[in-house]
Design a protein around this motif. Structure first.
Motif, PDB file in Angstrom:
ATOM      1  N   TRP A  98     -62.072  37.319  56.760  1.00  0.00           N
ATOM      2  CA  TRP A  98     -63.505  37.053  56.552  1.00  0.00           C
ATOM      3  C   TRP A  98     -63.820  35.574  56.798  1.00  0.00           C
ATOM      4  CZ3 TRP A  98     -66.879  40.466  57.235  1.00  0.00           C
ATOM      5  CH2 TRP A  98     -66.719  41.766  56.764  1.00  0.00           C
ATOM      6  N   GLN A  99     -62.855  34.736  56.452  1.00  0.00           N
ATOM      7  CA  GLN A  99     -63.033  33.309  56.729  1.00  0.00           C
ATOM      8  C   GLN A  99     -63.208  33.092  58.229  1.00  0.00           C
ATOM      9  OE1 GLN A  99     -59.684  31.155  55.202  1.00  0.00           O
ATOM     10  NE2 GLN A  99     -60.960  29.517  54.428  1.00  0.00           N
ATOM     11  N   VAL A 100     -62.372  33.778  59.002  1.00  0.00           N
ATOM     12  CA  VAL A 100     -62.446  33.666  60.459  1.00  0.00           C
ATOM     13  C   VAL A 100     -63.791  34.184  60.966  1.00  0.00           C
ATOM     14  CG1 VAL A 100     -61.459  34.533  62.622  1.00  0.00           C
ATOM     15  CG2 VAL A 100     -59.959  33.793  60.758  1.00  0.00           C
ATOM     16  N   VAL A 101     -64.239  35.278  60.353  1.00  0.00           N
ATOM     17  CA  VAL A 101     -65.485  35.902  60.825  1.00  0.00           C
ATOM     18  C   VAL A 101     -66.693  35.057  60.422  1.00  0.00           C
ATOM     19  CG1 VAL A 101     -66.989  37.912  60.587  1.00  0.00           C
ATOM     20  CG2 VAL A 101     -64.513  38.213  60.788  1.00  0.00           C
ATOM     21  N   LEU A 102     -66.691  34.570  59.159  1.00  0.00           N
ATOM     22  CA  LEU A 102     -67.900  33.934  58.632  1.00  0.00           C
ATOM     23  C   LEU A 102     -67.924  32.411  58.784  1.00  0.00           C
ATOM     24  CD1 LEU A 102     -68.180  35.965  55.283  1.00  0.00           C
ATOM     25  CD2 LEU A 102     -69.390  36.394  57.427  1.00  0.00           C
ATOM     26  N   GLY A 103     -66.811  31.822  59.211  1.00  0.00           N
ATOM     27  CA  GLY A 103     -66.739  30.366  59.311  1.00  0.00           C
ATOM     28  C   GLY A 103     -67.813  29.756  60.215  1.00  0.00           C
ATOM     29  N   ALA A 104     -67.948  28.430  60.110  1.00  0.00           N
ATOM     30  CA  ALA A 104     -68.993  27.739  60.863  1.00  0.00           C
ATOM     31  C   ALA A 104     -68.892  28.020  62.365  1.00  0.00           C
ATOM     32  CB  ALA A 104     -68.899  26.234  60.595  1.00  0.00           C
ATOM     33  N   ASP A 105     -67.666  28.039  62.884  1.00  0.00           N
ATOM     34  CA  ASP A 105     -67.471  28.378  64.294  1.00  0.00           C
ATOM     35  C   ASP A 105     -66.860  29.761  64.423  1.00  0.00           C
ATOM     36  OD1 ASP A 105     -68.353  25.856  65.211  1.00  0.00           O
ATOM     37  OD2 ASP A 105     -66.462  25.029  64.441  1.00  0.00           O
ATOM     38  N   GLY A 106     -67.154  30.597  63.457  1.00  0.00           N
ATOM     39  CA  GLY A 106     -66.515  31.913  63.414  1.00  0.00           C
ATOM     40  C   GLY A 106     -67.191  32.926  64.319  1.00  0.00           C
ATOM     41  N   ILE A 107     -66.717  34.136  64.209  1.00  0.00           N
ATOM     42  CA  ILE A 107     -67.164  35.207  65.095  1.00  0.00           C
ATOM     43  C   ILE A 107     -68.637  35.522  64.878  1.00  0.00           C
ATOM     44  CG2 ILE A 107     -66.809  37.634  65.676  1.00  0.00           C
ATOM     45  CD1 ILE A 107     -63.870  37.127  64.671  1.00  0.00           C
ATOM     46  N   ALA A 108     -69.046  35.567  63.605  1.00  0.00           N
ATOM     47  CA  ALA A 108     -70.433  35.928  63.316  1.00  0.00           C
ATOM     48  C   ALA A 108     -71.387  34.937  63.983  1.00  0.00           C
ATOM     49  CB  ALA A 108     -70.657  35.950  61.808  1.00  0.00           C
TER      50      ALA A 108
END
Lengths: 277, 304, 363
Positions: free
Chosen positions: B142-152
């Motif tokens: 979720w960190q990867v998805v929601l991070g500032a430069d993440g997937i989301a």
């Protein structure tokens, strides 16, 4: 005027939509880890940098990760064997005997998973270091068993619920001593549940990081290694380790599931599904 | 519809008495039960008792020494960081509980009543997987998805929308805690809903109840214990979680679990950390007691 | 046949809050087929479990083959049992089920298999050895349970309602099978059942129990024709019971006053004037006459037909007497065709005095 049929259709649509979103929500984190473990990029980001096994290789080449993996395997195996044995003994006693304080006895086996592992880990470390057992792999096993036995007991007790009350007396009647009855009748009957309990306990142990982190000292299991890596600098090997851990967990849980017939079942009446929304 | 015939209780006459065991009558239960009891006593009960004991101990020059002082209790219970963490943790856990129940009820309903038996069993199997597999990794994902430069944010950027601050707030924390709790809550409710006596629902429908009325007047009341169980379980998991707050909010503000671990890490303040732990356990026991009360009060009212 | 093979002396079993067996005495001869009957909860199954050592008596003794069984645990007794539930092991094949007792005796696998096949063959289950229990029919499972109990060649076999799960047709066939086995093996069978037909078809002697006590022991025809007390008379079902007080004695006859009238009954035991007495008249010993044909000579009661029940060529006619008692009359179909018995018709029930049976015990 909105027709009831439209409302029904809309309701159905919303239900299925919500369910799909839910499963996407459940699957997404796992998918992300697996997909990015094969990403050539150093940091997981979109667009994908192309397929690569470089991080899997790097993870496998890391001696600390290998050691943690081997530790996890041993701890998982030890926990699985002991939890299954303890879970069986507890489930059988609950099934066969009645005595004063039985509820407390069952409670002592059943309740550990309900205690937050942060507290449990700290309490266990405080106590085992007092009796000189901290910082050993065996201690991680011992503490994991205290938690995982609960799941093992639940699965085996469920199976014993289907055990005919007459089977064990019949075995005695046919010449089996109580121990022989246990060995030749009760154990074979519980076999699927024992296998399921074995895999589930292994999965619980393979996944557990708080207790292992507290009581393990310098011995790291794989989840502890991951936790320590996550708290350090961003490390592209994480996804690769994660994919491996997930694969093992999934296999263990699926195997456990394969040997249980625990499924939601209607109590009475035919399983009619509603046809209006 | 034939009346539900409960299995006849096993009369006492059909329970073998303990004395059938040759030699000492209690040999077998003792031989089987003692190791179990010993194990749980040493590795579960004793640590918890010891946890309570060391709340009264002292740390002198980084060493834990037996004593009987209330200092640890007063220092923790009257400290602002503890109050903040307590308030925050309670609020977070309560929010997760409400969200999990609001989401789990329609989800479980759809799984229990809208899917075919085979698909339903498959769905249950699939939900059992996340319950027992690497929560920590999923939080990391979720960190990867929601991070500032993440997937989301990459997806948002691709469709021309501004980046959002997704990570580090109440939103990401709830995403993390629901990852932990929602599958459990849904499973509990699915089992309960499938187990509801179908004749009850049919009877209500025959009496002219609309679907919505059937749900609120028949289904929900008859699975009340399961709702209480799902709620208390969710609360327990969210209340005691460490990894979610750590990675989803960067420990800001800290929850009780984080406060506990930090207290242990910084200066070996075991007694004070134990006070935090014992307080948490006390709160959980209270919540469970309230849950039981909520369940039983209902049952009594329905029985009268 | 004179010395008893099984001897129960003052056998007693108490559970907390329940006195299951109240000091019973019973002798069973070697090779005898004894059926224990009684309503549920009468202690018949408990008695069987006490014999098998699955329960410990709280009083009295059990001797089998002259050996006191006290303190011998179940698995060291040679008292195999056929269970109502059959208690076959679902995880073992047919042959392994049958060979289970041999395995417990640590016999070699080859010998176990050989003897299991022999017994399967003997019970008509040849070729079934490697099947799963789940693949067998009810009757086949019954035979597996029998083979498993008999494979150690015991001198006694205990059977706890073994046929109750079968349908009527199979039950009769298995009765024949059991009879044959009993004759061939010559061992003692103790058979617990609540079905009169099974007990009568199979047993040399019948033991009737109620509330933990033995109420009568005897050959089937004796228990049927000469019940010892009102309980047995009513349990056998086809008896019409009169209760009253002895009002006079003449020769071998006693006159008993009952609510329905005064009746002369053969006095087969000493009976004093003024003493309470009860007698029965069996349902198949009663003659029926229409009320308008006038009262018959000899003892009789007047009543109204309540209803009829057909069992094959036999009819049971239920009659309510003027005293409000329900009587049963059993007749062949052709015997009563002329009577035009419809519910509500007034009838006389008559019997020959010698067919009235004075019960030895009044309670």
């Amino acid at each position: 005027m909105i027709s009831p049929r439209f409302v029904r259709r809309l309701s159905r649509l919303l239900q299925y939509g919500l369910l799909s979103l839910f499963f996407a929500f459940v699957a997404m984190p796992m998918a992300v880890i697996v997909v990015f473990s094969f990403d050539a990029n150093r940091f997981p980001s979109i667009p994908w940098g192309g397929f690569s096994l470089v991080w899997h290789e790097a993870a496998w080449a890391d001696p600390m990760i290998r050691e943690a993996f081997v530790n996890s395997i041993w701890v998982g195996l030890g926990t699985a064997v002991l939890s299954t044995a303890i879970g069986f003994a507890a489930a059988y006693i609950d099934f066969r005997h009645r005595f004063f304080g039985k509820r407390l006895f069952v409670f002592a086996v059943a309740i550990p998973p309900a205690v937050p592992t942060t507290i449990l880990g700290m309490a266990m470390l405080a106590f085992v270091s007092r009796i000189g057992l901290s910082g050993r792999l065996e201690t991680i096993v011992a503490c994991h068993v205290a938690v995982a036995s609960s799941f093992a007991m639940a699965l085996i007790r469920l199976r014993l619920g289907e055990f005919g009350r007459d089977l064990e007396p019949a075995a005695w009647n046919l010449g089996a001593s109580p121990w022989a009855g246990l060995r030749f009748v009760v154990l074979p009957f519980c076999r699927p549940a024992l296998i399921a309990a074995f895999f589930l306990s292994a999965a619980v142990s393979f996944d557990e990081y708080m207790i292992a982190w507290f009581v393990g000292g310098v011995h790291e299991t794989l989840p502890v290694r991951i936790l320590n890596q996550l708290q350090g600098q961003v490390n592209p090997k994480i996804n690769a380790i994660g994919a491996g851990v997930l694969a093992v967990s999934l296999v263990l849980v699926f195997l456990a599931r394969r040997f249980t017939n625990l499924r939601p079942e209607p109590m009475h009446g035919p399983d009619l599904r509603g046809d209006s929304a | 519809m034939p009346p539900a015939s409960p299995k006849p209780p096993i009369p006492d006459a059909f329970r073998p008495s303990a004395s059938i065991y040759s030699g000492s009558p209690a040999a077998m239960p003792v031989a089987l039960g003692l190791p179990v009891l010993a194990w749980q006593a040493v590795f579960f009960l004793a640590p918890l008792v010891f946890l309570v004991v060391i709340t009264f101990w002292q740390v002198r020059s980084f060493r834990l020494e037996p004593a009987f002082v209330l200092d640890n209790w007063t220092r923790i219970l009257w400290s602002t960081p503890f109050h903040r963490a307590l308030g925050h943790t309670l609020q977070v856990a309560a929010t997760t509980t409400v969200l999990a129940l609001l989401l789990a009820l329609p989800l479980a309903y759809t799984i229990a009543f809208r899917l075919s038996v085979r698909v339903r069993d498959l769905a249950v199997s699939l939900l059992a997987v996340p319950v027992f597999s690497s929560y920590m990794l999923r939080i990391y994902a979720w960190q990867v998805v929601l991070g500032a430069d993440g997937i989301a944010n990459a997806v948002l950027g691709a469709v021309g929308l501004p980046k959002l601050q997704l990570l580090g707030g109440a939103f990401s924390l709830q995403v993390g805690l629901l990852t932990l709790t929602l599958p459990v809550a849904v499973l509990i409710l699915v089992f309960a809903m499938v187990g509801v006596d179908r004749t009850l629902i049919e009877a209500a429908e025959n009496l002219g109840c609309r679907r919505a009325q059937v749900i609120t007047r028949v289904l929900i009341p008859s699975i009340r214990p399961a709702i209480v169980l799902a709620g208390t379980t969710t609360f327990l998991l969210a209340f005691g979680d460490y990894v979610g707050p750590l990675f989803m909010t960067g420990s800001k503000p800290p929850t009780l679990s984080i406060l506990l671990v930090d207290t242990v890490k910084s200066g070996s303040q075991w007694p004070r950390a134990s006070v935090v732990g014992v307080s948490m356990l006390a709160i959980l026991v209270l919540v469970f007691a309230l849950g039981r009360l909520a369940g039983s009060v209902r049952i009594r009212r329905r029985a009268s | 046949m004179t010395s008893s093979f099984v001897a129960l002396k003052g056998l007693d079993k108490r559970y907390p809050g329940h006195h299951a067996v109240r000091g019973i005495d019973l002798d069973i001869a070697a090779g005898e087929f004894v059926a224990i009957m009684g309503p549920s909860g009468c202690g018949k199954s408990t008695t069987l479990r006490l014999l098998a050592g699955l329960e410990e008596p709280t009083g009295g003794s059990i001797a089998i083959g002259g050996r006191d069984q006290a303190g011998i645990p179940a698995h060291l007794r040679d008292t195999p049992m056929v269970w109502q539930s059959l208690a076959l092991f679902p995880f073992l094949s047919v042959a392994d089920n049958v060979a289970f007792p041999l395995r417990m005796k640590r016999l070699g696998a080859k010998e176990r298999r050989r003897r299991a096949l022999e017994w399967l063959d003997r019970l008509g289950l040849a070729g079934m050895a490697d099947r799963d229990i789940a693949q067998l029919s009810g009757g086949q499972r019954q035979r597996v349970a029998l083979a498993r109990a008999l494979i150690t060649q015991p001198s006694i076999l205990l059977l706890d309602e073994p046929l109750s799960a079968l349908d009527a047709h199979l039950r009769v066939r298995m009765q024949t099978e059991l009879s044959r086995l009993h004759r061939q093996l010559g061992i003692t069978f103790v058979y617990v059942t609540h079905a009169q037909s099974e007990a009568f078809a199979l047993a040399d002697r019948i033991v009737i129990m109620s509330e933990g006590r033995i109420r009568q022991v005897g050959r089937p025809q004796d228990v049927y024709r000469a019940p010892a007390n009102p309980f047995v008379a009513e349990f056998m079902g086809m008896n019409n019971l009169f209760r009253g007080v002895c009002r006079g004695r003449a020769d071998d006859m006693a006159t008993i006053e009952t609510p329905a009238g005064h009746y002369a009954v053969p006095a087969r035991r000493p009976l004093a004037v003024g003493e309470p007495a009860a007698f029965v008249v069996a349902a198949d010993r009663i003659t029926l006459a229409r009320a308008e044909d006038g009262p018959p000579s000899g003892p009789a009661v007047r009543g109204t037909v309540l209803g009829l029940e057909f069992v094959g060529s036999t009819q049971t006619i239920f009659v309510e007497t003027e005293g409000g008692q329900e009587f049963r009359v059993q007749k062949q179909q052709h015997e009563i065709e002329a009577l035009d018995l419809v519910p509500g018709r007034a009838v006389h029930l008559a019997w020959e005095p010698r067919h009235a049976w004075l019960l030895p015990e009044t309670e």
